[in-house]
Design a protein around this motif. Sequence first.
Motif, mmCIF file in Angstrom:
data_model
loop_
_atom_site.group_PDB
_atom_site.id
_atom_site.type_symbol
_atom_site.label_atom_id
_atom_site.label_comp_id
_atom_site.label_asym_id
_atom_site.label_seq_id
_atom_site.Cartn_x
_atom_site.Cartn_y
_atom_site.Cartn_z
ATOM 1 N N THR A 34 3.703 -2.925 -11.367
ATOM 2 C CA THR A 34 3.416 -1.739 -10.570
ATOM 3 C C THR A 34 1.948 -1.736 -10.169
ATOM 4 N N THR A 35 1.677 -1.198 -8.999
ATOM 5 C CA THR A 35 0.313 -1.087 -8.504
ATOM 6 C C THR A 35 -0.271 0.229 -8.969
ATOM 7 N N VAL A 36 -1.451 0.173 -9.569
ATOM 8 C CA VAL A 36 -2.168 1.365 -9.989
ATOM 9 C C VAL A 36 -3.348 1.502 -9.030
ATOM 10 N N ARG A 37 -3.233 2.451 -8.111
ATOM 11 C CA ARG A 37 -4.227 2.612 -7.054
ATOM 12 C C ARG A 37 -5.618 2.842 -7.636
ATOM 13 N N GLY A 38 -6.577 2.062 -7.146
ATOM 14 C CA GLY A 38 -7.953 2.185 -7.580
ATOM 15 C C GLY A 38 -8.270 1.456 -8.873
ATOM 16 N N VAL A 39 -7.226 0.883 -9.518
ATOM 17 C CA VAL A 39 -7.432 0.208 -10.796
ATOM 18 C C VAL A 39 -6.991 -1.246 -10.715
ATOM 19 N N GLY A 40 -5.744 -1.467 -10.324
ATOM 20 C CA GLY A 40 -5.221 -2.831 -10.289
ATOM 21 C C GLY A 40 -3.710 -2.822 -10.432
ATOM 22 N N TYR A 41 -3.220 -3.549 -11.407
ATOM 23 C CA TYR A 41 -1.785 -3.694 -11.620
ATOM 24 C C TYR A 41 -1.445 -3.422 -13.070
ATOM 25 N N ARG A 42 -0.202 -2.988 -13.287
ATOM 26 C CA ARG A 42 0.306 -2.776 -14.636
ATOM 27 C C ARG A 42 1.597 -3.587 -14.735
#
Length: 46
Positions: A34-42
């Motif tokens: 999943t994409t975590v906006r402003g952070v990266g990926y999970r």
Amino acid sequence: MGGGWVGDEHLVDVHVAHLRRKLGDDPDTARYVTTVRGVGYRMGKG
């Protein structure tokens, strides 16, 4: 990066896209990456 950096700024994005394709994971309804906006990926199921 240092002044001598030559490369693609979206290298991780490209690799995540390839990983999603291999897993059959659709970015809109992601199951594994999943994409975590402003952070990266999970990564992980859920």
